[in-house]
Enzyme design. Structure first.
Site, PDB file in Angstrom:
ATOM      1  N   GLY A 116      -1.057 -11.609  10.008  1.00 32.23           N
ATOM      2  CA  GLY A 116      -0.916 -10.878   9.119  1.00 32.23           C
ATOM      3  C   GLY A 116      -1.609 -11.684   7.888  1.00 32.23           C
ATOM      4  O   GLY A 116      -1.425 -12.899   7.722  1.00 32.23           O
ATOM      5  N   CYS A 117      -2.069 -11.051   6.658  1.00 30.58           N
ATOM      6  CA  CYS A 117      -2.653 -11.409   5.788  1.00 30.58           C
ATOM      7  C   CYS A 117      -1.615 -12.130   4.787  1.00 30.58           C
ATOM      8  O   CYS A 117      -1.579 -13.563   4.396  1.00 30.58           O
ATOM      9  CB  CYS A 117      -3.646 -10.688   4.985  1.00 30.58           C
ATOM     10  SG  CYS A 117      -2.721  -8.961   4.676  1.00 30.58           S
ATOM     11  N   PHE A 118      -0.575 -11.452   4.564  1.00 28.58           N
ATOM     12  CA  PHE A 118       0.435 -12.001   3.588  1.00 28.58           C
ATOM     13  C   PHE A 118       1.200 -12.840   4.505  1.00 28.58           C
ATOM     14  O   PHE A 118       1.670 -14.085   3.692  1.00 28.58           O
ATOM     15  CB  PHE A 118       1.394 -10.827   3.162  1.00 28.58           C
ATOM     16  CG  PHE A 118       1.358 -10.276   2.002  1.00 28.58           C
ATOM     17  CD1 PHE A 118       0.904 -10.788   0.959  1.00 28.58           C
ATOM     18  CD2 PHE A 118       1.332  -8.746   1.803  1.00 28.58           C
ATOM     19  CE1 PHE A 118       0.958 -10.071  -0.195  1.00 28.58           C
ATOM     20  CE2 PHE A 118       1.248  -8.146   0.696  1.00 28.58           C
ATOM     21  CZ  PHE A 118       0.815  -8.731  -0.525  1.00 28.58           C
ATOM     22  N   ALA A 119       1.547 -12.676   5.692  1.00 29.72           N
ATOM     23  CA  ALA A 119       1.975 -14.026   6.404  1.00 29.72           C
ATOM     24  C   ALA A 119       1.364 -15.144   6.722  1.00 29.72           C
ATOM     25  O   ALA A 119       2.160 -16.244   6.597  1.00 29.72           O
ATOM     26  CB  ALA A 119       2.312 -13.231   7.827  1.00 29.72           C
ATOM     27  N   THR A 120      -0.024 -15.106   6.737  1.00 29.88           N
ATOM     28  CA  THR A 120      -0.430 -16.380   6.422  1.00 29.88           C
ATOM     29  C   THR A 120      -0.329 -17.247   5.236  1.00 29.88           C
ATOM     30  O   THR A 120      -0.098 -18.284   5.288  1.00 29.88           O
ATOM     31  CB  THR A 120      -2.072 -16.054   6.736  1.00 29.88           C
ATOM     32  OG1 THR A 120      -2.576 -15.605   7.908  1.00 29.88           O
ATOM     33  CG2 THR A 120      -3.047 -17.454   6.750  1.00 29.88           C
TER      34      THR A 120
END
Length: 322
Positions: free
Chosen positions: A131-135
């Site tokens: 995921g984007c936030f996760a990255t």
């Protein structure tokens, strides 16, 4: 040439993916699948690609004619798609949804964060793209986990652009609401926390703290800027050295001596990081483009690794500048 099929080709992540693939020296886009847009020119939706990509969206799947597919259909559709179609055993799959990221749901997918799982990605046939936030958040804290330095709760405030909400307008994504506005959503309960905690445990098994995450809707289109802080016993010199060592071979992560601006990463596959100590607190600033390093660029980075290419192939992208 690597023959590519794109599933769910009309959304933001698919558009970003196609922009990268048309400039990739080793790929040929064989088909772009969209049932709702079948027969329409691809550039009728992704208008900036006029002159760059020929052909129409199709509702026909020729999975035996491609080497890899990217599934950009959105959350909740990928597993159904794979279970309802005959997928050749040799076909590589990069899924951009959240359905296969957690180990209990993985079904043979490798979690595709290259800075964490590089060797596993190289040998994989199926990748669950992070995921984007996760990255952005994982890249901010994994060096601390690798050093066993996560001993307290981790506090995160991260702001994202409106493209993170997808292409279909909603009451919190259309222009008149989003412009000149800012708001928190899914406080302490965002869906990316599962994969973040999973990766922490991979490097620092037994971490008993909590990642307290406040996601923020930004009044801009692209980008994520994450501010992360926690307690740390290392000196500033030691913690900076730990980050530079952890990312010394990373293709797209740069540890800066000064705080980054988000505009430095928009339209690139880079993650820029700055580390500071304030008393016994370490502050890490991390920024990425949510659609590139946070989605489609990272997906191509994973494809490159799966096919034995240099990670940077086709990803020498330019920021928006100033």
């Amino acid at each position: 040439m690597i023959k590519v099929g794109v599933i769910g080709g009309a959304g933001y992540t698919a558009g970003e993916l196609l922009r990268i693939l048309v400039g990739h020296p080793e790929t040929d886009v064989t088909f772009v699948h969209s049932t709702s847009n079948a027969g329409n020119p691809i550039h009728s939706i992704h208008k900036d690609l006029i002159g760059d990509i020929e052909g129409d969206f199709t509702d026909q799947l020729k999975l035996d004619e491609v080497d890899v597919i990217f599934i950009c259909s959105g959350h909740g559709h990928s597993r159904t798609f794979l279970e309802s179609h005959e997928v050749p055993a040799s076909l590589k799959v990069v899924d951009l949804s959240n359905e296969f990221r957690l180990k209990e749901d993985a079904d043979g997918f490798v979690y595709g964060l290259p800075e964490l799982n590089l060797e596993a990605i190289k040998g994989a046939t199926k990748i669950a793209n992070p995921g984007c936030f996760a990255t952005a958040i994982q890249l901010a804290i994994l060096p601390l986990a690798a050093k066993g330095q996560l001993t307290e709760d981790v506090h995160v405030n991260a702001i994202t652009g409106s493209t993170g909400a997808g292409q279909n307008p909603s009451k919190t994504s259309h222009f008149s609401w989003r412009n000149n506005n800012i708001s928190i959503y899914k406080a302490f309960s965002h869906q990316h926390l599962g994969e973040i905690n999973q990766s922490i445990q991979q490097l620092q098994n037994g971490y008993a703290g909590d990642v307290k995450f406040l996601p923020v809707r930004g009044n801009f289109t692209k980008g994520i800027f994450a501010s992360v802080y926690t307690q740390c016993t290392l000196s500033e010199e030691e913690v900076i050295a730990a980050y530079k060592d952890f990312y010394k071979d990373a293709a797209f992560v740069y540890v800066l001596d000064e705080a980054p601006d988000m505009k430095m990463v928009v339209n690139t596959n880079k993650c820029l990081i700055n580390v500071q100590k304030h008393g016994d607190t370490v502050l890490v600033q991390s920024c990425i483009d949510n659609l590139v390093k946070g989605a489609s660029g990272q997906a191509v980075q994973n494809m490159n690794l799966m096919f034995g290419l240099d990670q940077k192939t086709g990803l020498q992208l330019k920021s928006v500048g100033f």
